[in-house]
Motif scaffolding. Structure first.
Motif, PDB file in Angstrom:
ATOM      1  N   ARG A 121      -2.316  -8.663 -31.654  1.00 10.51           N
ATOM      2  CA  ARG A 121      -4.054  -9.546 -31.284  1.00 10.51           C
ATOM      3  C   ARG A 121      -4.786 -10.802 -31.526  1.00 10.51           C
ATOM      4  NH1 ARG A 121      -5.764  -5.910 -27.184  1.00 10.51           N
ATOM      5  NH2 ARG A 121      -4.828  -4.232 -26.687  1.00 10.51           N
ATOM      6  N   ILE A 122      -3.866 -11.062 -32.931  1.00 18.10           N
ATOM      7  CA  ILE A 122      -4.187 -12.733 -33.577  1.00 18.10           C
ATOM      8  C   ILE A 122      -3.573 -13.738 -33.736  1.00 18.10           C
ATOM      9  CG2 ILE A 122      -5.318 -13.013 -35.506  1.00 18.10           C
ATOM     10  CD1 ILE A 122      -7.289 -11.133 -34.267  1.00 18.10           C
ATOM     11  N   HIS A 123      -3.781 -15.011 -33.001  1.00 15.54           N
ATOM     12  CA  HIS A 123      -3.479 -15.440 -32.313  1.00 15.54           C
ATOM     13  C   HIS A 123      -3.783 -16.755 -33.701  1.00 15.54           C
ATOM     14  CE1 HIS A 123      -1.901 -19.364 -30.081  1.00 15.54           C
ATOM     15  NE2 HIS A 123      -2.185 -19.994 -30.565  1.00 15.54           N
ATOM     16  N   PHE A 124      -2.639 -17.133 -34.262  1.00 19.94           N
ATOM     17  CA  PHE A 124      -2.216 -18.185 -35.365  1.00 19.94           C
ATOM     18  C   PHE A 124      -2.423 -19.617 -34.961  1.00 19.94           C
ATOM     19  CE2 PHE A 124      -2.230 -14.077 -36.997  1.00 19.94           C
ATOM     20  CZ  PHE A 124      -2.765 -14.075 -38.318  1.00 19.94           C
ATOM     21  N   SER A 125      -3.087 -20.595 -34.915  1.00 20.46           N
ATOM     22  CA  SER A 125      -2.676 -22.376 -34.214  1.00 20.46           C
ATOM     23  C   SER A 125      -1.762 -22.584 -35.233  1.00 20.46           C
ATOM     24  CB  SER A 125      -4.263 -22.230 -33.595  1.00 20.46           C
ATOM     25  OG  SER A 125      -5.083 -23.059 -34.798  1.00 20.46           O
ATOM     26  N   ALA A 126      -1.833 -22.795 -36.169  1.00 23.50           N
ATOM     27  CA  ALA A 126      -1.161 -24.216 -36.966  1.00 23.50           C
ATOM     28  C   ALA A 126       0.306 -24.427 -36.085  1.00 23.50           C
ATOM     29  CB  ALA A 126      -1.493 -22.852 -38.402  1.00 23.50           C
ATOM     30  N   GLU A 158      -6.924  -6.494 -40.434  1.00 18.41           N
ATOM     31  CA  GLU A 158      -5.174  -5.904 -40.502  1.00 18.41           C
ATOM     32  C   GLU A 158      -4.648  -5.102 -39.090  1.00 18.41           C
ATOM     33  OE1 GLU A 158      -6.794  -6.742 -44.408  1.00 18.41           O
ATOM     34  OE2 GLU A 158      -7.596  -5.664 -42.569  1.00 18.41           O
ATOM     35  N   ASP A 159      -5.786  -4.274 -38.028  1.00 17.46           N
ATOM     36  CA  ASP A 159      -5.366  -3.616 -37.706  1.00 17.46           C
ATOM     37  C   ASP A 159      -4.978  -4.501 -36.600  1.00 17.46           C
ATOM     38  OD1 ASP A 159      -5.096  -1.276 -38.280  1.00 17.46           O
ATOM     39  OD2 ASP A 159      -7.722  -1.102 -38.608  1.00 17.46           O
ATOM     40  N   LEU A 160      -5.781  -5.842 -36.340  1.00 19.65           N
ATOM     41  CA  LEU A 160      -5.416  -6.723 -35.110  1.00 19.65           C
ATOM     42  C   LEU A 160      -4.725  -7.414 -35.467  1.00 19.65           C
ATOM     43  CD1 LEU A 160      -9.351  -7.896 -35.191  1.00 19.65           C
ATOM     44  CD2 LEU A 160      -8.619  -6.725 -33.155  1.00 19.65           C
ATOM     45  N   PRO A 210      -6.551 -18.860 -36.716  1.00 19.87           N
ATOM     46  CA  PRO A 210      -7.077 -18.179 -35.835  1.00 19.87           C
ATOM     47  C   PRO A 210      -7.936 -17.520 -34.980  1.00 19.87           C
ATOM     48  CG  PRO A 210      -7.565 -17.347 -37.717  1.00 19.87           C
ATOM     49  CD  PRO A 210      -7.620 -18.558 -38.113  1.00 19.87           C
ATOM     50  N   SER A 211      -8.179 -16.984 -33.807  1.00 19.59           N
ATOM     51  CA  SER A 211      -8.163 -16.303 -32.625  1.00 19.59           C
ATOM     52  C   SER A 211      -8.452 -15.096 -32.149  1.00 19.59           C
ATOM     53  CB  SER A 211      -8.426 -18.001 -31.471  1.00 19.59           C
ATOM     54  OG  SER A 211      -8.695 -18.992 -32.343  1.00 19.59           O
ATOM     55  N   LYS A 212      -8.699 -14.723 -31.528  1.00 22.90           N
ATOM     56  CA  LYS A 212      -8.677 -13.164 -30.999  1.00 22.90           C
ATOM     57  C   LYS A 212      -8.312 -13.171 -30.341  1.00 22.90           C
ATOM     58  CE  LYS A 212     -10.676  -8.885 -30.420  1.00 22.90           C
ATOM     59  NZ  LYS A 212     -10.304  -8.419 -29.107  1.00 22.90           N
TER      60      LYS A 212
END
Length: 599
Positions: A285-290, A278-280, A341-343
Motif C-alpha cells: 500500500r506504499i508507492h515509492f516514486s524514486a 511496515e504493515d502498509l 513515498p505515498s500511500k
C-alpha cells in the motif's frame, strides 16, 4: 399572579434581583418602542388568483404572490406548513438608503429605531417561515457583512439548534474601503436546517484515481503520508523508510514527519490508531516514486552535498538532510531514493463518494455550474446585466446572480423540491429554478412573494407585477438561445385580509378553492362558479361543495362506491354526512382553514 402594585418594597427588590440574575444571553432590541406588525392571527388572509396576470394555461404548478410577505406567509402557513424543502431570501440589508419599505414608508437612515425595526420586521416573518419547512428543510438567507452578526443572532433565536453554517461569496472585484486598503466585497448566505436536512453534496470525481497495478485492487490515488509536525515534536515518527524491493532508503522530512508509526519505536502495550509503516509496505500500500538514487561514501561527502544544497528534497524543493539533524552518519553508504513515498488510496475502498459542500462560493468568469462539483457564482454585475438585457433597461439594483442561486438550490434541493422566496425582488430564484429544470429535467417548483413597494411618493409602483412576475413572463416567451429552453407556468395571486367575524360573508368560494388546492399539494386551477368544484388526479379527488344539492350527493355516493381517495369540503358538512354517512372524508371549510390558520 398579583400585579406590581400589590407587592411590597422588599418583594419588588427580590423580583428585580431575580430578573438581573436570569438575563438571557442573546439579541435584544427595542420592540416595545417601535411600530410592530399585527399579531399573526389578528385577521384572516385570503389569496385570489388574478388570471390576466398569470402566465401560460392552467393548471399552474408555480405561484407568484403579490402582497406584504407577512400576510403571504400567514396564508402559506395555513396551506403549506411543513412542506417547503428550501427557503431562500435576500432581505433588505438595512443600509438606510431607502432599501426597504415598512408599513408603507421607507425606513430612514436617521431613524433612531432603524436597527430594531429591521430586526423586528425580520423576526415576525422568520418565525412564520420556520413553520413552513419540512423535517428535512433548509432556509438560506443572504446578508451583507455589516449586518451578518445581528441577523445570525436573530436566527439563532428563531431557529434554535438549527444553525448549519455560512457560505461566503465574492460580489465584485473592487475596493469599497480604500482608506483602510480593504476590499470587503463579499456577502454571506446563512444556512439553518431542520434535523433531517443534509446537503446533497456532489459525486466525487475519480479522475485523480488514475493508477492501477493490475493486481485486482482497482484504481488508486497517491496520498501524502506526512503530517504537520516537525521532528522535535514527534520524534517517534521521524525515521527512515526502506523500500524492500529496490533497497533504496527514503529520509523523513524534518519539518513534516511521517503519519504512520514504525514498529521499531512502538512501546510495549502501546495502542495505535492505524497500521504501522511496515504493515502498509508488506500489504503493498506504499508507492515509492524514486527512479534514481544518490549515495554518499563518507560523512564529508554528505556534508558537502548539504552545504551545496544538493541531494534529496521534498515536493517543495526543501532539503531533507541538513546539518544538525540526528543520525546523519546513518545515511553514509546508503542508496537514498530521489523521490517521496505515498500511500495508495483505492477508489473502491472509499466509505463515501459524496463530496461535502464547501462554505466558499467560487467566483469564476464563466460560472460553469452544470456538474455542481463546487458552489460557483458570477459577480453581481453580471446579474444586473442579465436583468437589464431581459427588460431593455436597468430596472432593479443589485440582483443576485442566477448561478449563485443555482448552486445553492442544486446542493440542497432534490429535483422535485419546492422552493420559496418571500423577498423575491427581481425574480432570480425563479430564473434559477427554471434553468435547473431545463438542464436536468427536474420538476422543482417555486413560490415567489413580492410586495408592490408602493408608497405615498410612488402610489402606482408594483414591483411584484412589473418586475418579479414580468421577468418570468419574458423568460417564458424569449427566443434568445440563452433563455429559449426555459419555461415555467405560474398563477399570480393577490393577498387580502379579512376580519374573522366577516368570513362567512367576505370569503369568496374562489379563494377557498385556491387554498384547498394548495393545501392538498395540487396545481392551481380556475374556479368555475357552480354547486361544487372538483380536482382529480391519480392519487386523490378534491371536492369543494359551495352548495349541496341532490346531484352532488349522487356523485359523492358514486365516488364512495369506487373507493376513491377523496376529500370533500363544505360550509355545512353535516348536510352531506347525513346522506352518505362516513363513506368519505368530509370536512368543514371554516374549521379546517381557520384551524390551520390559527395553529
Amino acid at each position: 399572579m398579583s400585579s406590581y402594585e400589590d407587592l411590597s418594597r422588599e418583594q419588588l427588590i427580590q423580583l428585580l434581583k431575580k430578573r438581573d440574575r436570569t438575563k438571557k444571553l442573546g439579541l435584544v432590541w427595542e420592540r416595545d418602542e417601535i411600530e410592530a406588525d399585527n399579531a399573526i392571527d389578528a385577521n384572516f388572509v385570503a389569496a385570489t388568483i388574478i388570471p390576466e396576470l398569470s402566465d401560460r394555461p392552467a393548471p399552474w404548478r408555480n405561484m407568484v404572490i403579490e402582497g406584504d410577505n407577512f400576510d403571504a406567509l400567514r396564508w402559506l402557513r395555513m396551506t403549506l406548513a411543513g412542506k417547503v424543502k428550501c427557503i431562500y431570501i435576500d432581505p433588505p440589508y438595512n443600509t438606510g438608503n431607502k432599501d426597504w419599505v415598512y408599513n408603507d414608508h421607507y425606513v430612514e437612515k436617521e431613524d433612531r429605531y432603524r436597527h430594531s425595526m429591521w430586526l423586528d420586521f425580520l423576526y415576525q416573518r422568520l418565525r412564520i417561515a420556520r413553520d413552513l419547512l419540512s423535517s428535512d428543510g433548509l432556509i438560506l438567507v443572504s446578508i451583507s457583512d455589516e449586518q451578518r452578526a445581528k441577523l445570525e443572532m436573530l436566527m439563532d433565536e428563531v431557529f434554535p439548534g438549527m444553525r448549519i453554517g455560512t457560505f461566503v461569496w465574492r460580489t465584485k472585484d473592487s475596493s469599497n474601503d480604500a482608506d483602510r486598503n480593504l476590499s470587503s466585497v463579499h456577502e454571506h448566505v446563512l444556512a439553518y436546517g431542520n434535523s433531517d436536512f443534509s446537503f446533497l453534496g456532489f459525486e466525487l470525481d475519480d479522475a485523480k484515481y488514475r493508477h492501477d497495478d493490475g493486481d485486482g485492487r482497482g484504481k488508486y490515488s497517491l496520498d501524502p503520508i506526512t503530517k504537520a509536525h516537525d521532528y522535535t515534536e514527534r520524534e517517534n515518527t521521524y525515521y527512515p523508510i526502506l523500500d524492500p524491493q529496490s533497497g533504496w532508503w527514503y529520509p523523513c522530512n524534518p519539518d513534516s514527519v511521517w503519519r504512520f508509526a514504525t514498529k521499531e519505536k512502538v512501546k510495549e502495550g502501546q495502542k495505535l490508531r492505524s497500521q504501522t509503516i511496515e504493515d502498509l509496505i508488506s500489504d503493498r500500500r506504499i508507492h515509492f516514486s524514486a527512479s534514481d538514487y544518490v549515495i554518499y561514501d563518507t560523512i564529508d561527502d554528505l556534508l558537502s552535498a548539504i552545504d551545496n544544497r544538493v541531494g534529496p528534497v521534498d515536493g517543495n524543493g526543501r532539503q531533507l538532510l541538513r546539518r544538525g539533524l540526528p543520525d546523519l552518519e546513518f545515511w553514509v553508504g546508503k542508496k537514498i531514493g530521489l523521490g517521496r513515498p505515498s500511500k495508495k488510496a483505492y477508489w473502491n475502498e472509499k466509505g463515501a463518494t459524496i463530496k461535502p459542500v464547501s462554505s466558499f462560493v467560487l467566483g469564476t468568469k464563466e460560472a460553469k455550474v452544470e456538474n455542481f462539483h463546487e458552489l460557483v457564482s458570477e459577480k453581481q454585475g453580471k446579474a444586473t446585466g442579465i436583468v437589464t438585457e431581459l427588460f431593455g433597461k436597468r430596472v432593479f439594483q443589485n440582483p443576485k446572480p442566477v448561478s449563485l442561486l443555482k448552486s445553492l438550490i442544486s446542493a440542497s434541493v432534490p429535483n422535485d423540491g419546492l422552493i420559496l422566496d418571500f423577498f423575491a425582488g427581481s425574480g432570480t430564484t425563479a430564473h434559477a429554478v427554471m434553468e435547473l429544470n431545463a438542464e436536468d429535467g427536474g420538476t422543482r417548483r417555486f413560490i415567489l412573494v413580492s410586495s408592490t413597494e408602493a408608497t405615498s411618493d410612488e402610489p402606482d409602483k408594483n414591483l411584484c407585477q412589473d418586475i418579479t412576475a414580468e421577468r418570468i413572463r419574458r423568460l417564458n416567451k424569449s427566443e434568445d438561445p440563452k433563455f429559449a429552453e426555459l419555461a415555467a407556468e405560474f398563477a399570480y395571486l393577490r393577498c387580502e385580509g379579512i376580519e374573522f367575524e366577516d368570513l362567512d360573508h367576505d370569503l369568496r368560494p374562489a379563494q377557498v378553492w385556491t387554498a384547498l388546492e394548495v393545501l392538498h399539494d395540487l396545481p392551481l386551477t380556475h374556479y368555475c362558479a357552480g354547486p361544487w368544484q372538483e380536482h382529480t388526479t391519480d392519487e386523490l379527488t378534491l371536492i369543494f361543495a359551495d352548495r349541496v344539492n341532490s346531484d352532488l350527493i349522487e356523485h359523492l355516493k358514486e365516488i364512495a362506491r369506487e373507493r376513491v381517495n377523496a376529500f370533500v369540503y363544505a360550509w355545512a358538512p353535516g348536510q352531506i354526512t347525513q346522506q352518505i354517512g362516513q363513506a368519505l372524508d368530509v370536512r368543514s371549510v371554516r374549521e379546517e382553514l381557520i384551524g390551520r390558520f390559527r395553529q
